[in-house]
Structures are given as C-alpha cells and as structure tokens.
Write a protein that holds these residues in place. Structure first.
Motif, short mmCIF file in Angstrom:
data_model
loop_
_atom_site.label_atom_id
_atom_site.label_comp_id
_atom_site.label_asym_id
_atom_site.label_seq_id
_atom_site.Cartn_x
_atom_site.Cartn_y
_atom_site.Cartn_z
N MET A 171 0.80 -1.23 0.00
CA MET A 171 0.00 0.00 0.00
C MET A 171 0.84 1.28 0.00
O MET A 171 0.27 2.37 0.02
N LEU A 172 2.15 1.17 -0.02
CA LEU A 172 3.00 2.36 0.09
C LEU A 172 2.63 3.47 -0.90
O LEU A 172 2.50 4.63 -0.50
N PRO A 173 2.45 3.17 -2.18
CA PRO A 173 2.10 4.26 -3.10
C PRO A 173 0.77 4.93 -2.75
O PRO A 173 0.64 6.16 -2.84
N ILE A 174 -0.22 4.15 -2.33
CA ILE A 174 -1.52 4.70 -1.97
C ILE A 174 -1.42 5.51 -0.69
O ILE A 174 -1.95 6.63 -0.59
N HIS A 175 -0.71 4.99 0.30
CA HIS A 175 -0.55 5.72 1.55
C HIS A 175 0.16 7.05 1.32
O HIS A 175 -0.19 8.06 1.94
N ARG A 176 1.15 7.05 0.46
CA ARG A 176 1.88 8.30 0.20
C ARG A 176 0.96 9.34 -0.43
O ARG A 176 1.02 10.53 -0.09
N ARG A 177 0.11 8.92 -1.35
CA ARG A 177 -0.83 9.86 -1.97
C ARG A 177 -1.79 10.44 -0.94
O ARG A 177 -2.21 11.59 -1.05
N ARG A 178 -2.14 9.66 0.05
CA ARG A 178 -3.06 10.12 1.09
C ARG A 178 -2.36 10.94 2.17
O ARG A 178 -3.02 11.58 2.99
N GLY A 179 -1.04 10.87 2.24
CA GLY A 179 -0.31 11.53 3.31
C GLY A 179 -0.19 10.69 4.56
O GLY A 179 0.04 11.22 5.65
N GLN A 180 -0.32 9.37 4.41
CA GLN A 180 -0.24 8.46 5.56
C GLN A 180 1.14 7.81 5.64
O GLN A 180 1.73 7.45 4.61
N VAL A 181 1.62 7.62 6.86
CA VAL A 181 2.91 6.97 7.08
C VAL A 181 2.72 5.85 8.10
O VAL A 181 2.51 6.10 9.28
N TYR A 182 2.78 4.61 7.61
CA TYR A 182 2.63 3.45 8.49
C TYR A 182 3.99 2.88 8.90
O TYR A 182 4.06 2.10 9.84
N LEU A 183 5.06 3.22 8.20
CA LEU A 183 6.37 2.77 8.63
C LEU A 183 6.72 3.46 9.94
O LEU A 183 6.61 4.69 10.04
N PRO A 184 7.11 2.71 10.96
CA PRO A 184 7.32 3.29 12.30
C PRO A 184 8.37 4.39 12.30
O PRO A 184 9.41 4.29 11.63
N ALA A 185 8.11 5.44 13.09
CA ALA A 185 9.01 6.59 13.14
C ALA A 185 10.39 6.20 13.63
O ALA A 185 11.41 6.72 13.14
N ASP A 186 10.48 5.28 14.60
CA ASP A 186 11.80 4.90 15.11
C ASP A 186 12.60 4.12 14.06
O ASP A 186 13.82 4.25 13.98
N LEU A 187 11.92 3.33 13.23
CA LEU A 187 12.60 2.63 12.15
C LEU A 187 13.08 3.62 11.09
O LEU A 187 14.20 3.51 10.58
N LEU A 188 12.23 4.60 10.76
CA LEU A 188 12.63 5.62 9.79
C LEU A 188 13.85 6.39 10.29
O LEU A 188 14.80 6.64 9.54
N ALA A 189 13.81 6.78 11.56
CA ALA A 189 14.92 7.55 12.12
C ALA A 189 16.22 6.75 12.08
O ALA A 189 17.29 7.30 11.80
N ALA A 190 16.13 5.45 12.35
CA ALA A 190 17.33 4.61 12.36
C ALA A 190 17.94 4.47 10.97
O ALA A 190 19.14 4.18 10.85
N THR A 191 17.14 4.70 9.93
CA THR A 191 17.65 4.59 8.56
C THR A 191 17.88 5.97 7.92
O THR A 191 18.16 6.06 6.73
N GLY A 192 17.74 7.02 8.73
CA GLY A 192 18.03 8.37 8.24
C GLY A 192 16.93 8.98 7.39
O GLY A 192 17.19 9.88 6.59
N LEU A 193 15.70 8.53 7.57
CA LEU A 193 14.58 9.03 6.78
C LEU A 193 13.54 9.65 7.70
O LEU A 193 13.25 9.11 8.78
N THR A 194 12.96 10.76 7.31
CA THR A 194 11.88 11.38 8.06
C THR A 194 10.55 11.04 7.40
O THR A 194 10.51 10.71 6.20
N PRO A 195 9.44 11.12 8.15
CA PRO A 195 8.13 10.90 7.53
C PRO A 195 7.89 11.82 6.34
O PRO A 195 7.31 11.42 5.33
N GLU A 196 8.33 13.08 6.47
CA GLU A 196 8.14 14.06 5.38
C GLU A 196 8.90 13.64 4.13
O GLU A 196 8.39 13.74 3.00
#
Length: 284
Positions: A171-196
């Motif tokens: 669902m990643l492409p659909i979630h991105r179009r909606r502005g939704q982020v289901y990937l956990p914030a702590d996982l994103l931070a650990a990989t150097g990526l922000t929700p934005e």
C-alpha cells in the motif's frame, strides 16, 4: 441453518470476492460447513478496513465504525438486521461464541486509518497489527477448530504482524498519496529518513534503507510465527493468506525505494497457487 442465514452468508461470500479476493479464496479452500461463517468474519474485516476509501473526512468514518461497534454491543436499531452483512456477523458471533471485545478492539484500531498521524514506533505497529490482522487469524481459528485454536495464538500474533508489514509495503504508493505513514518513526529515524521525506520521495537512498529494514522486521516476525507453530490441520485455512507474505517481502527487498512508487502486488494466479500449496504444506 435457516434459509435466511444461508442467504446472508452467501451474500458475504459474494461481496468478499470484490473486497478481499485473497480471503475469498481462503474461504473456498476451507471446509464447506465453515465457509459461511468465515465469509461473514472476513467481509466484516474488509468493510471496516476500507472505511478510509469510502469517506472524505474522518468524522463520517468514525460514525461508520461506531455503527458496527453498536451492532456488536447490542445498541444498534432493529433495522440493522436488514443489512445481510450485519445479520451474518451477528449470527457468526453467536454460532461460534466469538469474543465481542476482540471484534470491537478491531474496530477501535481502524480509527488510526482515518487520520494521517504517523505510526510512532515498532511497538505501535505491532499493537495495531495485533488488534487487526493477528486478531482476524485467531478469530478464524476459533471458527475452524476452537479446541486447538489457543495453541496457535502465538503463531497468529507474529503472523499478523508480518502480514501487516507486507500489506503496508503493498500500500506504500496509496498511503503516500493520502499523506499516511505506516512505517514506524523509530525505524525511519534509524535509517536516516523522516516521515516528510518518505511522503515526498526525496531521499531514495534512505527510502531504500527504510524498506530494507521494514522487510527485515517482517521476516523476523514470520520466523517467530514459524517457530511458534501450534497450527492444527483444521486451523490451517485461517493462516492461508500468510503464505503471500514471504514473496511480497522478497519483491519489496528487490524493489527498494521503487516500492514507494509502484505496486508490488503479485498476479492473482500466483497468489492462488501459493495459498493452495500452503493448504497442503503449511503457510510458512
């Protein structure tokens, strides 16, 4: 079984063919005497899972979810039974003594889908998955083989998290179009990526690392589900959709950052083959 109940169950199975083709197939692979009840449960799940797709604002979505909560808790009006899905769900709950609290927790968890709040942590994701996908597997097990269902509870818990991760990657492409982020914030931070940055798709290298880490989390839960096992032959149909998880994780790993922009959904014929094979060999 009354003709009315048979008709309501048949309605659910027909609806499921359009709203959740994989679980529709899982019903067809289940024993005939269990198909109607499974179809009612799965059609209810599909209905609450797609609320975000049929409403433009969160409040109407919450009202729709509240209607189902009232139905299960006995607060809906008498005309609710005119809805074949509602009638079938109530019949299914009574027939198999399904825990209403688990179903209302499923509804409560779906409120998250109506908003664009980011998933805070891996623990939050696991809790969300536990109340949705994991609970659905365990409820299906209670329909199929209630005596042995408790033995597969741990496997259902981990399998549901793995299934949610695979579904999120699809669902990643659909979630991105909606502005939704289901990937956990702590996982994103650990990989150097922000929700934005995930929503903007502006950092492909970090997005690739985030997808890889998310795939790893899914595989970890799938391995724990395999180790837990405890799945009786009669309960195996409840786990059939989990057979799709491993191929989806592999496709996401191969796609990397491209998973943000294109669908990873395997062809229907492949999904049918994997589930048919899982009926005989097991879902893991």
């Amino acid at each position: 079984m009354t003709d009315k109940r048979q008709d309501d169950y048949a309605h659910c199975l027909a609806a499921l063919r359009d709203t959740d083709r994989d679980r529709y197939l899982a019903c067809l692979l289940a024993p005939p005497e269990k198909r109607g009840s499974l179809a009612a449960l799965y059609a209810f799940n599909a209905e609450i899972a797609r609320v975000r797709d049929v409403v433009r604002e969160a409040l109407p979505g919450e009202i729709r979810l509240q209607w189902w909560r009232d139905l299960l808790e006995g607060g809906a009006g008498g005309d609710a039974m005119a809805n074949p899905l509602a009638a079938a769900l109530v019949a299914c709950v009574k027939e198999h003594s399904l825990p209403v609290a688990v179903l209302t927790d499923m509804i409560e968890a779906r409120i998250f889908d109506l908003y664009n709040d980011p998933m805070e942590s891996r623990a939050s994701l696991e809790g969300y998955a536990g109340e949705t996908a994991s609970a659905l597997i365990q409820l299906a097990s209670l329909i199929l083989d209630p005596q042995n269902a408790p033995k597969s509870a741990e496997a259902a818990g981990h399998a549901g998290v793995a299934q949610t991760i695979a579904g999120t990657l699809l669902m990643l492409p659909i979630h991105r179009r909606r502005g939704q982020v289901y990937l956990p914030a702590d996982l994103l931070a650990a990989t150097g990526l922000t929700p934005e940055a995930l929503l903007a798709g502006s950092d492909k290298a970090a997005a690739g690392r985030a997808v890889e880490a998310f795939v790893g989390l899914g595989r970890d839960h799938l391995a724990k589900a395999r180790a837990a096992n405890g799945i009786s032959p009669a309960n195996r149909p409840a786990f059939l959709p989990v057979a799709l998880v491993s191929p989806i994780l592999a496709a996401a790993e191969k796609a990397g950052a491209a998973a943000l922009d294109r669908s990873l959904q395997p062809p229907q014929w492949r999904r049918q083959w994997w589930m048919w094979r899982a009926l005989r060999r097991g879902p893991f």
